[in-house]
Design a protein around this motif. Sequence first.
Motif, PDB file in Angstrom:
ATOM      1  N   GLN A 115       0.826  -1.205   0.000  1.00 18.05           N
ATOM      2  CA  GLN A 115       0.000   0.000   0.000  1.00 18.05           C
ATOM      3  C   GLN A 115       0.863   1.259   0.000  1.00 18.05           C
ATOM      4  OE1 GLN A 115      -3.184  -0.067   2.847  1.00 18.05           O
ATOM      5  NE2 GLN A 115      -3.477   2.149   2.813  1.00 18.05           N
ATOM      6  N   GLN A 116       1.943   1.245   0.763  1.00 17.14           N
ATOM      7  CA  GLN A 116       2.844   2.394   0.798  1.00 17.14           C
ATOM      8  C   GLN A 116       3.465   2.653  -0.570  1.00 17.14           C
ATOM      9  OE1 GLN A 116       5.634   1.546   3.920  1.00 17.14           O
ATOM     10  NE2 GLN A 116       4.081   1.627   5.543  1.00 17.14           N
ATOM     11  N   THR A 117       3.806   1.576  -1.274  1.00 17.08           N
ATOM     12  CA  THR A 117       4.387   1.722  -2.614  1.00 17.08           C
ATOM     13  C   THR A 117       3.383   2.364  -3.577  1.00 17.08           C
ATOM     14  OG1 THR A 117       5.807  -0.214  -2.274  1.00 17.08           O
ATOM     15  CG2 THR A 117       5.445   0.497  -4.543  1.00 17.08           C
ATOM     16  N   VAL A 118       2.130   1.918  -3.514  1.00 15.08           N
ATOM     17  CA  VAL A 118       1.102   2.466  -4.397  1.00 15.08           C
ATOM     18  C   VAL A 118       0.815   3.928  -4.045  1.00 15.08           C
ATOM     19  CG1 VAL A 118      -1.293   2.257  -5.170  1.00 15.08           C
ATOM     20  CG2 VAL A 118       0.068   0.201  -4.775  1.00 15.08           C
ATOM     21  N   GLU A 119       0.720   4.222  -2.751  1.00 18.64           N
ATOM     22  CA  GLU A 119       0.410   5.585  -2.309  1.00 18.64           C
ATOM     23  C   GLU A 119       1.480   6.585  -2.723  1.00 18.64           C
ATOM     24  OE1 GLU A 119      -2.316   4.959   1.728  1.00 18.64           O
ATOM     25  OE2 GLU A 119      -0.125   5.026   1.870  1.00 18.64           O
ATOM     26  N   SER A 120       2.727   6.139  -2.769  1.00 14.79           N
ATOM     27  CA  SER A 120       3.829   7.034  -3.118  1.00 14.79           C
ATOM     28  C   SER A 120       3.993   7.233  -4.617  1.00 14.79           C
ATOM     29  CB  SER A 120       5.140   6.495  -2.527  1.00 14.79           C
ATOM     30  OG  SER A 120       5.480   5.234  -3.095  1.00 14.79           O
ATOM     31  N   ILE A 136       2.378   2.146 -11.444  1.00 18.03           N
ATOM     32  CA  ILE A 136       2.112   1.292 -10.273  1.00 18.03           C
ATOM     33  C   ILE A 136       2.565  -0.135 -10.555  1.00 18.03           C
ATOM     34  CG2 ILE A 136       0.287   0.254  -8.867  1.00 18.03           C
ATOM     35  CD1 ILE A 136      -1.291   2.860  -9.192  1.00 18.03           C
ATOM     36  N   GLU A 137       2.233  -0.637 -11.736  1.00 19.44           N
ATOM     37  CA  GLU A 137       2.629  -1.994 -12.103  1.00 19.44           C
ATOM     38  C   GLU A 137       4.144  -2.124 -12.168  1.00 19.44           C
ATOM     39  OE1 GLU A 137       0.668  -2.844 -15.746  1.00 19.44           O
ATOM     40  OE2 GLU A 137      -1.349  -2.811 -14.886  1.00 19.44           O
ATOM     41  N   ARG A 138       4.810  -1.104 -12.705  1.00 17.11           N
ATOM     42  CA  ARG A 138       6.268  -1.149 -12.811  1.00 17.11           C
ATOM     43  C   ARG A 138       6.901  -1.155 -11.423  1.00 17.11           C
ATOM     44  NH1 ARG A 138      10.524   1.655 -12.158  1.00 17.11           N
ATOM     45  NH2 ARG A 138       9.350   3.453 -11.411  1.00 17.11           N
ATOM     46  N   SER A 145      -4.122   8.833 -17.034  1.00 24.28           N
ATOM     47  CA  SER A 145      -4.513   7.891 -15.973  1.00 24.28           C
ATOM     48  C   SER A 145      -3.900   6.521 -16.215  1.00 24.28           C
ATOM     49  CB  SER A 145      -6.041   7.783 -15.919  1.00 24.28           C
ATOM     50  OG  SER A 145      -6.634   9.028 -15.638  1.00 24.28           O
ATOM     51  N   HIS A 146      -3.854   6.138 -17.490  1.00 19.12           N
ATOM     52  CA  HIS A 146      -3.258   4.846 -17.832  1.00 19.12           C
ATOM     53  C   HIS A 146      -1.772   4.836 -17.521  1.00 19.12           C
ATOM     54  CE1 HIS A 146      -1.688   1.625 -20.489  1.00 19.12           C
ATOM     55  NE2 HIS A 146      -2.821   1.039 -20.161  1.00 19.12           N
ATOM     56  N   ASP A 147      -1.096   5.960 -17.697  1.00 16.29           N
ATOM     57  CA  ASP A 147       0.333   6.052 -17.374  1.00 16.29           C
ATOM     58  C   ASP A 147       0.564   5.825 -15.879  1.00 16.29           C
ATOM     59  OD1 ASP A 147       0.968   6.541 -19.996  1.00 16.29           O
ATOM     60  OD2 ASP A 147       1.002   8.733 -19.769  1.00 16.29           O
ATOM     61  N   ILE A 148      -0.345   6.355 -15.047  1.00 20.29           N
ATOM     62  CA  ILE A 148      -0.234   6.141 -13.598  1.00 20.29           C
ATOM     63  C   ILE A 148      -0.397   4.656 -13.278  1.00 20.29           C
ATOM     64  CG2 ILE A 148      -1.310   6.628 -11.357  1.00 20.29           C
ATOM     65  CD1 ILE A 148      -2.086   9.366 -12.462  1.00 20.29           C
TER      66      ILE A 148
END
Length: 298
Positions: free
Chosen positions: A219-224, A267-269, A260-263
């Motif tokens: 979650q921290q990784t996604v939030e950042s 996240i996936e990367r 939005s798709h770039d974001i």
Amino acid sequence: METYDSLKEGERGAWVSIAAYILLSIFKISMGYMTGSEALTADGINNTTDIIVSVAVLAGLRISRKPPDEDHRYGHMRAETIASLVASFIMALAGLQVMIQAGRSFLNGQHEAPDLLAAWIALGCAAIMWGVYTYNRRLAKRINNQSLMAAAYDNRSDALVSVGAAAGIIGARFGFPVLDAVAALAVGVVILKTAWEVFSDASHALTDGFDDQKLEVFQQTVESTPGVKRIKDIRARVHGSHVLLDVVVEVSAELSVGESHDISDEIERRMADEHHISNVHVHIEPYSDSERERQQMT
């Protein structure tokens, strides 16, 4: 393709364990009867259960390599977990057998000190198993395979069990013959403990349980991630040696579909680079001003 190649490579570790356990179990059980050591015999019986565990890991790895089909759109990687669950029941039965045999020895009240050769055999086998543990641990780390890492830890526990058996045999030779039976009883307890741990991990994974602490790190990784306003929902489950992550994030409503798709791609990367998670499903929702005001009030 890289994932399936890693699974194929992991089979080498399972084969190494199987070969070692077959040779050591035959050697320990036969020498245990020859030297009169219950602890060494129990240790050999323990290794027979480890053969089954290693075969289960091997079968799981082979089935997991099958590509997705119409009935298994996510692939067959949970075969590893099912194999571990089956192996836990077999290990538990073997542990009970060892404990019953040791209990009968206590009830008979006749304890003879085994030959000291049994202690040297146990220590030599411990050194061999430690080498197998080191090999499998390094291989599991390199290919990031959890089932092979679990097998490596089982190798390590077997090495320690052999050391304990040697200690019981030496104690028996120094005037405490009952210690050989005590060591056999301890081996049975270790087998049952390992069976319970394998069962707990497998059943937890099969019921889609997941470690809360790991989920917080994700979650921290996604939030950042730049552009993420808020995480609306995040879930994870284990699929064999892999993690499947589902996350719903809110981004600015003013962004285009492409932005939005770039974001989502970022996240996936990040999840792949930082946590080695390649199966990430990201759902994007707009972050409205009313939501921002509600958060500020709270």
